[in-house]
Design a protein around this motif. Structure first.
Motif, PDB file in Angstrom:
ATOM      1  N   GLY A  70       0.789  -1.217   0.000  1.00  0.00           N
ATOM      2  CA  GLY A  70       0.000   0.000   0.000  1.00  0.00           C
ATOM      3  C   GLY A  70       0.823   1.270   0.000  1.00  0.00           C
ATOM      4  O   GLY A  70       0.304   2.347   0.214  1.00  0.00           O
ATOM      5  N   CYS A  71       2.104   1.172  -0.258  1.00  0.00           N
ATOM      6  CA  CYS A  71       2.980   2.335  -0.131  1.00  0.00           C
ATOM      7  C   CYS A  71       3.036   3.212  -1.372  1.00  0.00           C
ATOM      8  O   CYS A  71       3.482   4.347  -1.313  1.00  0.00           O
ATOM      9  CB  CYS A  71       4.385   1.888   0.243  1.00  0.00           C
ATOM     10  N   GLY A  72       2.658   2.680  -2.515  1.00  0.00           N
ATOM     11  CA  GLY A  72       2.697   3.468  -3.736  1.00  0.00           C
ATOM     12  C   GLY A  72       4.080   3.601  -4.350  1.00  0.00           C
ATOM     13  O   GLY A  72       4.289   4.366  -5.273  1.00  0.00           O
ATOM     14  N   CYS A  73       5.050   2.857  -3.849  1.00  0.00           N
ATOM     15  CA  CYS A  73       6.410   2.946  -4.380  1.00  0.00           C
ATOM     16  C   CYS A  73       6.577   2.062  -5.615  1.00  0.00           C
ATOM     17  O   CYS A  73       5.648   1.435  -6.065  1.00  0.00           O
ATOM     18  CB  CYS A  73       7.413   2.527  -3.307  1.00  0.00           C
ATOM     19  N   GLU A  74       7.792   2.009  -6.102  1.00  0.00           N
ATOM     20  CA  GLU A  74       8.067   1.238  -7.305  1.00  0.00           C
ATOM     21  C   GLU A  74       9.026   0.089  -7.008  1.00  0.00           C
ATOM     22  O   GLU A  74      10.090  -0.030  -7.600  1.00  0.00           O
ATOM     23  CB  GLU A  74       8.637   2.160  -8.385  1.00  0.00           C
ATOM     24  N   HIS A  75       8.642  -0.793  -6.070  1.00  0.00           N
ATOM     25  CA  HIS A  75       9.481  -1.937  -5.695  1.00  0.00           C
ATOM     26  C   HIS A  75       9.808  -2.831  -6.886  1.00  0.00           C
ATOM     27  O   HIS A  75      10.852  -3.460  -6.909  1.00  0.00           O
ATOM     28  CB  HIS A  75       8.795  -2.814  -4.636  1.00  0.00           C
ATOM     29  N   THR A  76       8.940  -2.901  -7.853  1.00  0.00           N
ATOM     30  CA  THR A  76       9.138  -3.811  -8.972  1.00  0.00           C
ATOM     31  C   THR A  76      10.284  -3.382  -9.879  1.00  0.00           C
ATOM     32  O   THR A  76      10.692  -4.142 -10.740  1.00  0.00           O
ATOM     33  CB  THR A  76       7.852  -3.947  -9.806  1.00  0.00           C
ATOM     34  N   HIS A  77      10.840  -2.195  -9.669  1.00  0.00           N
ATOM     35  CA  HIS A  77      11.947  -1.713 -10.481  1.00  0.00           C
ATOM     36  C   HIS A  77      13.303  -2.005  -9.837  1.00  0.00           C
ATOM     37  O   HIS A  77      14.327  -1.575 -10.326  1.00  0.00           O
ATOM     38  CB  HIS A  77      11.821  -0.213 -10.746  1.00  0.00           C
ATOM     39  N   PHE A  78      13.289  -2.732  -8.728  1.00  0.00           N
ATOM     40  CA  PHE A  78      14.520  -3.045  -8.014  1.00  0.00           C
ATOM     41  C   PHE A  78      14.597  -4.535  -7.724  1.00  0.00           C
ATOM     42  O   PHE A  78      13.594  -5.222  -7.694  1.00  0.00           O
ATOM     43  CB  PHE A  78      14.585  -2.278  -6.685  1.00  0.00           C
ATOM     44  N   GLU A  79      15.814  -5.023  -7.514  1.00  0.00           N
ATOM     45  CA  GLU A  79      16.033  -6.404  -7.129  1.00  0.00           C
ATOM     46  C   GLU A  79      17.180  -6.443  -6.124  1.00  0.00           C
ATOM     47  O   GLU A  79      17.960  -5.486  -6.034  1.00  0.00           O
ATOM     48  CB  GLU A  79      16.350  -7.277  -8.334  1.00  0.00           C
ATOM     49  N   ILE A  80      17.289  -7.529  -5.376  1.00  0.00           N
ATOM     50  CA  ILE A  80      18.380  -7.657  -4.426  1.00  0.00           C
ATOM     51  C   ILE A  80      19.687  -7.714  -5.211  1.00  0.00           C
ATOM     52  O   ILE A  80      19.818  -8.456  -6.177  1.00  0.00           O
ATOM     53  CB  ILE A  80      18.204  -8.902  -3.546  1.00  0.00           C
ATOM     54  N   ALA A  81      20.642  -6.902  -4.788  1.00  0.00           N
ATOM     55  CA  ALA A  81      21.918  -6.781  -5.500  1.00  0.00           C
ATOM     56  C   ALA A  81      22.822  -7.975  -5.238  1.00  0.00           C
ATOM     57  O   ALA A  81      22.822  -8.537  -4.146  1.00  0.00           O
ATOM     58  CB  ALA A  81      22.626  -5.504  -5.066  1.00  0.00           C
ATOM     59  N   ASN A  82      23.574  -8.347  -6.241  1.00  0.00           N
ATOM     60  CA  ASN A  82      24.661  -9.303  -6.059  1.00  0.00           C
ATOM     61  C   ASN A  82      25.869  -8.486  -5.626  1.00  0.00           C
ATOM     62  O   ASN A  82      26.278  -7.564  -6.327  1.00  0.00           O
ATOM     63  CB  ASN A  82      24.967 -10.030  -7.368  1.00  0.00           C
ATOM     64  N   VAL A  83      26.430  -8.814  -4.457  1.00  0.00           N
ATOM     65  CA  VAL A  83      27.556  -8.034  -3.944  1.00  0.00           C
ATOM     66  C   VAL A  83      28.810  -8.897  -3.875  1.00  0.00           C
ATOM     67  O   VAL A  83      28.737 -10.093  -3.587  1.00  0.00           O
ATOM     68  CB  VAL A  83      27.247  -7.429  -2.561  1.00  0.00           C
ATOM     69  N   ASP A  84      29.931  -8.274  -4.141  1.00  0.00           N
ATOM     70  CA  ASP A  84      31.201  -8.983  -4.034  1.00  0.00           C
ATOM     71  C   ASP A  84      31.715  -8.890  -2.596  1.00  0.00           C
ATOM     72  O   ASP A  84      31.086  -8.265  -1.737  1.00  0.00           O
ATOM     73  CB  ASP A  84      32.214  -8.446  -5.036  1.00  0.00           C
TER      74      ASP A  84
END
Length: 54
Positions: A10-24
């Protein structure tokens, strides 16, 4: 307010445009260092999550 993001929060944000990052190892070490610093400064434990834009 209409919910548009599809994340069901219900936040109205754009979560679908992000993913968990692969970090070194270097980035993971920096995140771990920041988490330890936050605990030392506040006495509370925090978990940092790395997101990256798709």
């Amino acid at each position: 307010m209409e919910h548009k993001c599809g994340c069901n929060s219900g936040c109205g944000c754009e979560h679908t445009h992000f993913e968990i990052a692969n970090v070194d190892a270097k980035v993971k070490a920096a995140i771990d260092k920041a988490e330890h610093l936050m605990k030392a400064e506040t006495g509370k434990e925090y978990v940092m999550i790395a997101w990256e834009k798709k």
